[in-house]
Each structure stands twice: as C-alpha cells, then as structure tokens.
Design an enzyme around this catalytic site. Structure first.
Site, PDB file in Angstrom:
ATOM      1  CG  HIS A 140       1.538  38.085  -6.002  1.00  0.00           C
ATOM      2  ND1 HIS A 140       1.811  36.748  -6.202  1.00  0.00           N
ATOM      3  CD2 HIS A 140       2.637  38.597  -5.370  1.00  0.00           C
ATOM      4  CE1 HIS A 140       2.998  36.467  -5.710  1.00  0.00           C
ATOM      5  NE2 HIS A 140       3.531  37.564  -5.206  1.00  0.00           N
ATOM      6  CD  GLU A 141       3.821  42.135  -4.475  1.00  0.00           C
ATOM      7  OE1 GLU A 141       4.157  42.182  -3.281  1.00  0.00           O
ATOM      8  OE2 GLU A 141       4.431  41.448  -5.322  1.00  0.00           O
ATOM      9  CG  HIS A 144       3.121  38.753  -0.454  1.00  0.00           C
ATOM     10  ND1 HIS A 144       3.384  37.427  -0.188  1.00  0.00           N
ATOM     11  CD2 HIS A 144       3.618  38.987  -1.702  1.00  0.00           C
ATOM     12  CE1 HIS A 144       4.013  36.883  -1.215  1.00  0.00           C
ATOM     13  NE2 HIS A 144       4.164  37.807  -2.146  1.00  0.00           N
ATOM     14  CD  GLU A 214       6.816  35.664  -3.867  1.00  0.00           C
ATOM     15  OE1 GLU A 214       5.947  36.020  -4.698  1.00  0.00           O
ATOM     16  OE2 GLU A 214       7.254  36.431  -2.994  1.00  0.00           O
TER      17      GLU A 214
END
Length: 299
Positions: A140-141, A144, A214
C-alpha cells in the site's frame, strides 16, 4: 516512471485537478498578500521559502517528527527483504527504509519522488502484524510512492500551512505594526480573512484527495500482492489496536494522519467524515472484499 502497480486514472485526474485548483488559489493568495502588505519581496520570501523547505526536506521533517531513523539491511533484514521483494515485483526503485520507535501501529511514505522516497514503519506495527499482513501494508505504501501522490500531497498541504501561519501571524499583530497607517487594522483583518478562506478551501481539497488516494493505494497494493484479504486483516487489526491507545498519544500523531496507513483519529460516519483524511474502515473493507471476489473470479 512506469511500474507494475495498477494505474489509476481516477487518482491521476484528481491529482491534476486538485493541483490546478490549489495553484490558482496559491497565486490569488500571494497576489492579495502582496497588495495588502505592500511588500512583494516579503510575500515571495515567505511563500517560496516555505515551499522550498516543505518540498525538499519533507522526508527529513516527517522522520524527525515521528522519531524515525533510516535502517540498514543488517539492522532490519526481514523488513528490507520484504521491501526488496515488493519493489522487484513492482519493478520500481527501492526507497530508503526507516523505523519509528513508537507504539502506535502505523506506516507512512514520504519524499518528493520515487528516487528520494522513504517508507517508514513503526515498531508498534511490526509487533502486531504477521509477515503477510505487513507485506500488504508495505505494498500500500509503495503504491503511494509509485503513483507520486506523496509528493502531490506534500505540495498540496503547503498552501494550508502557509495560510494558517499567516493567520496566526496576523492575529498576534505581526501585520499590524504600521500604527501610523490609519488603514493598518483594516489591512490586517483583510489578510486574516483571506488566509482563513484559503486555509478552509485548501483543507477541503486536500482531504478529498487524501481519501481517494487511500482507496487507490489499497486497490493497487492488493492487486500487486494478489491478496486483498491480508490487507483487510491488517486494516482491521490496526484500527482495533489504535482504538485502545490513549487519546493523548493519538492527538500527538494526528498531524500526520494524511500520510498514515490508518488514521490516528478517525472522522467516523457523520459530517466530520468530510474532514477526514481517510475513508471509513467499513468502506475500505468493502472495497477490498469486492476486489477479493473479483480476483477470485479471474483465478
């Protein structure tokens, strides 16, 4: 930079639109500031200096504020190994790896571009998650970083910070020192009013972008690993544990909500959700559940 993270045109268009609107707001704000303070040099120095610091040193500022430090592969072999595998899978450059020695279970990515990025996890999250769950959070990070929305959020938050500082500066009389000018009070009040309006608009724009990014990172990260259920499990576990952390500790970390994997303090389902940096836990879990079914149908 092309990676194997699933592209998200919705995220890209929202980043462009938000940046454009904030750019217009920024130009108008600086123009008003110049007109009212009668000092173009002061306005440019304040705005340009803060933007430079926030853009070029955002990673260092974030790490310092969260008590994070860069760690080597020898210091954190499992963490580095997981990020190595994910970066190879995503075909992207490996960011620097950091650990913050705090109990709050969370993670965040920061940095102005993929080549100058940092992914930081807390000791709290490393203690609470198993290897698969932590991999889901890290994917997930990394999404980004790959989508460059970290840099966009860093720049987008700048205008609100500047407007807030100008408001505080004005309230404490910094712009009203020209007592010999009969219009000094009116000038000060006008600058404060404009700053408050700019802060409010930029606040809402960045919060809307933050909530969407997100959801985009959840989807892209889960698609990269092919296991949405592990990311959902990590979300559930982290959100439950955060709820048991003292409110005082959560308030200290709340300033970093927009960059966290899960918010320190959630906006809930009421009108306050409009001001939240993250979608609700239920929304995120529903989206991951739908993605899990979608990937299962393709299998």
């Amino acid at each position: 930079m092309k990676t194997r993270f699933a592209p998200d045109r919705g995220l890209s268009s929202r980043m462009v639109i938000t940046s454009f609107l904030l750019g217009l707001l920024y130009v108008a704000f600086v123009g008003v500031l110049i007109a009212l303070t009668r000092s173009a040099v002061l306005a440019v120095v304040i705005a340009g200096g803060m933007l430079f610091v926030q853009y070029w040193f955002s990673d260092r500022i974030a790490l310092y504020a969260m008590h994070g430090r860069i760690v080597t592969p020898e210091e954190a072999p499992e963490l580095h190994g997981t990020i190595d595998r994910l970066c190879a899978l995503a075909d992207m450059p490996k960011p620097r790896v950091a650990i913050a020695d705090v109990d709050l279970p969370n993670a965040f990515a920061t940095g102005r571009n993929p080549n100058n990025a940092v992914v930081c996890v807390t000791t709290g999250i490393m203690r609470r998650l198993d290897q698969d769950e932590l991999e889901g959070v890290l994917s997930h990070e990394l999404s980004h970083v790959a989508h460059r929305d970290v840099a966009v959020m860093t720049i987008a938050s700048f205008l609100g910070v500047l407007a807030g500082l100008i408001t505080r500066f004005g309230l404490y009389g910094g712009l009203g020192r020209g007592n010999r000018d009969q219009n000094a009070a009116l000038v000060m009040l006008t600058v404060i009013a404009v700053s408050v309006a700019v802060y409010a608009i930029s606040f809402l724009l960045t919060r809307a972008l933050s909530r969407y990014r997100e959801l985009a990172a959840d989807r892209a990260g889960a698609m990269l690993t092919g296991r949405p259920s592990t990311l959902a499990s990590a979300l559930t576990k982290i959100s439950g544990d955060i709820a048991r952390i003292p409110s005082r500790d959560l308030r200290q970390a709340q300033a970093f909500n927009a960059f966290f994997f899960a918010p320190a303090i959630s906006g809930g389902k009421s009108v306050s959700a409009l001001f939240s940096t993250h979608p609700s836990l239920e929304t995120r879990l529903d989206r991951l559940g739908a993605l899990s079914r979608e990937l299962g149908e393709q299998a």
